[in-house]
Design a protein around this motif. Structure first.
Motif, mmCIF file in Angstrom:
data_model
loop_
_atom_site.group_PDB
_atom_site.id
_atom_site.type_symbol
_atom_site.label_atom_id
_atom_site.label_comp_id
_atom_site.label_asym_id
_atom_site.label_seq_id
_atom_site.Cartn_x
_atom_site.Cartn_y
_atom_site.Cartn_z
ATOM 1 N N LEU A 44 -9.787 2.092 -0.247
ATOM 2 C CA LEU A 44 -9.380 1.269 1.166
ATOM 3 C C LEU A 44 -10.926 0.975 1.767
ATOM 4 C CD1 LEU A 44 -6.580 3.319 2.300
ATOM 5 C CD2 LEU A 44 -6.323 0.911 1.618
ATOM 6 N N GLN A 53 -6.704 -3.021 0.423
ATOM 7 C CA GLN A 53 -5.570 -3.726 1.030
ATOM 8 C C GLN A 53 -5.711 -5.118 0.851
ATOM 9 O OE1 GLN A 53 -5.836 -1.854 5.009
ATOM 10 N NE2 GLN A 53 -3.648 -2.273 5.189
ATOM 11 N N MET A 104 0.731 -1.285 0.045
ATOM 12 C CA MET A 104 0.056 -0.035 0.034
ATOM 13 C C MET A 104 0.811 1.189 0.060
ATOM 14 S SD MET A 104 -3.090 -0.960 -0.166
ATOM 15 C CE MET A 104 -2.562 -2.075 -1.428
ATOM 16 N N LEU A 124 0.588 1.518 5.416
ATOM 17 C CA LEU A 124 -0.528 1.773 4.663
ATOM 18 C C LEU A 124 0.229 3.067 3.827
ATOM 19 C CD1 LEU A 124 -3.512 1.302 4.165
ATOM 20 C CD2 LEU A 124 -4.214 2.822 5.927
#
Length: 433
Positions: free
Chosen positions: A351, A356, A338, A425
């Protein structure tokens, strides 16, 4: 002998999302440039990530050939700065100048520029004072031909707040994304930034006219890769690889579109042939002059692109023909990292819907005629095994021919490089204690 000046005018993360490529963007100066120049509709980078893409263009070889396997600002540099285009042009008598973004080596002094002017930015937006530097340079007396690299931070994130008229117009999001309030607002912010980029380009092109240099200057206008949206930048689909590429210059028959398959590594040999300069022996691309003069419709049967490092390690390679795209992932994780997707409102939308956890196939084959957005993987389709084998063979042959280090296993990062682990992330996420 007479040799024209050369301006390399480049932006960040713009893909083809400007009006000359049919998108509803307020880019009138780029539109006028396109109408006077040559527009390459099938132009692609050698890497959909910033420094590797730029280094490939400026050295005429793949990122792994020139050693630029990751981002300069994260500790990666090209292996031999003397392969930079500047050094070849200087040997031919060119004065060389850099304005703004370079992004291919931490020590810019090694790249061969006679002068460097770093643009000042406010909130990462280029200022009018920065463009003044270019205008002043163009207004000087030029007794020798010059090469000027003029690089803009736009349209890299962080985007500005959307202009009210663009927000009200409801600008459609890019093709890989759903049409939602968040993605529309995000695209309106991009449209706002590309409008500002176009205004800067307009000032530079007008200064070229005012200085009486327009008829003696080749202008190359391009960008590094696709938009900084999910499934675009850092992706080996055409949404990441596809780039704008337009030329305008002396003895070029303008107002035309070229549909031949083109890689940015073709620009270095093209400039050598156009300027009548001997080609260095390391160049991997083809001259585009046969496409420009109309003597050929194609100069490439195939082109190649790659990713090794961006914010995170994500090794993958691709080969593209006019009909097919083959992507091979070497990453053992099922889902892409990510951190290689810039934080954005569009990313937040994706998301929310499971970005993810969406797996990516290791082997991907796409029919670009019937599936131009590369959504339907044919690698396991029984009717396409011959095509799959052919595309895989092409990719293998290129990797061997160019001595791709990925053939020997994982490619180590240089000492001191800053990388995000797959657990992060976003790219600017701080390491956890």
């Amino acid at each position: 002998m007479f040799r024209p000046n050369v301006i390399y005018l480049h932006s960040h993360d713009t893909g083809r999302y400007i009006s000359p490529y049919g998108f509803k963007m307020s880019t009138p100066h780029m539109q006028r440039f396109a109408e006077m120049g040559i527009v390459f509709r099938q132009a692609y980078n050698a890497a959909p990530t910033c420094s590797p893409s730029r280094a490939a263009l400026l050295t005429g070889g793949s990122p792994h050939s020139c050693g630029q396997l990751g981002l300069t600002n994260r500790g990666f540099d090209m292996r031999d700065p003397h392969k930079h285009l500047c050094h070849t042009l200087k040997r031919a008598g060119y004065r060389t100048a850099l304005f703004g973004v370079s992004h291919v080596h931490r020590d810019v002094d090694l790249l061969g520029y006679d002068q460097c002017a770093r643009f000042t930015v406010e909130r990462r937006h280029t200022t009018e004072a920065s463009v003044d530097q270019v205008v002043d340079f163009l207004g000087q007396d030029h007794t020798t031909p010059f090469f000027a690299s003029i690089g803009f931070f736009e349209t890299h994130r962080v985007f500005p707040d959307p202009d009210p008229d663009l927000l009200q117009a409801g600008v459609a999001p890019p093709a890989p994304l759903p049409d939602t309030p968040g993605t529309r607002r995000d695209m309106a912010a991009y449209a706002t930034m590309v409008r500002r980029l176009d205004a800067h380009y307009g000032r530079i092109l007008q200064a070229l006219e005012d200085a009486g240099l327009a008829e003696s200057t080749l202008v190359v206008m391009t960008t590094d890769h696709g938009l900084a949206f999910p499934r675009m930048k850092c992706s080996l689909t055409d949404h990441g690889m596809g780039v704008l590429l337009m030329l305008r210059g002396p003895d070029l028959d303008g107002g035309r579109t070229v549909d031949g398959l083109v890689s940015q590594i073709d620009l270095f040999p093209t400039l050598c042939d156009y300027l009548e300069i001997p080609r260095p022996d390391w160049l991997e691309g083809q001259s585009l002059l046969p496409l420009v003069d109309g003597s050929q419709t194609e100069v490439n049967e195939e082109i190649f692109a790659e990713v090794t490092y961006h914010a995170a390690y994500e090794p993958k390679r691709a080969v593209r023909t006019q009909r097919y795209k083959y992507i091979r992932r070497y990453d053992v994780d099922a889902a892409p990292p990510m951190a290689n997707i810039d934080a954005s409102e569009s990313k937040d939308v994706m998301l929310e819907y499971g970005l993810q956890t969406r797996p990516a196939d290791r082997f991907q084959l796409y029919d670009l005629i019937w599936d131009p957005h590369e959504m339907h993987n044919l690698a396991a389709d029984s009717g396409h095994q011959g095509v799959l084998a052919d595309m895989s063979r092409r990719l293998d042959a290129w990797m061997v021919r160019t001595q791709d280090p990925l053939l020997h296993g994982d490619v180590p990062a240089p000492a001191g490089a800053y990388l995000n682990p797959h657990s992060h992330l976003h790219p600017h996420e701080a390491p956890k204690d």
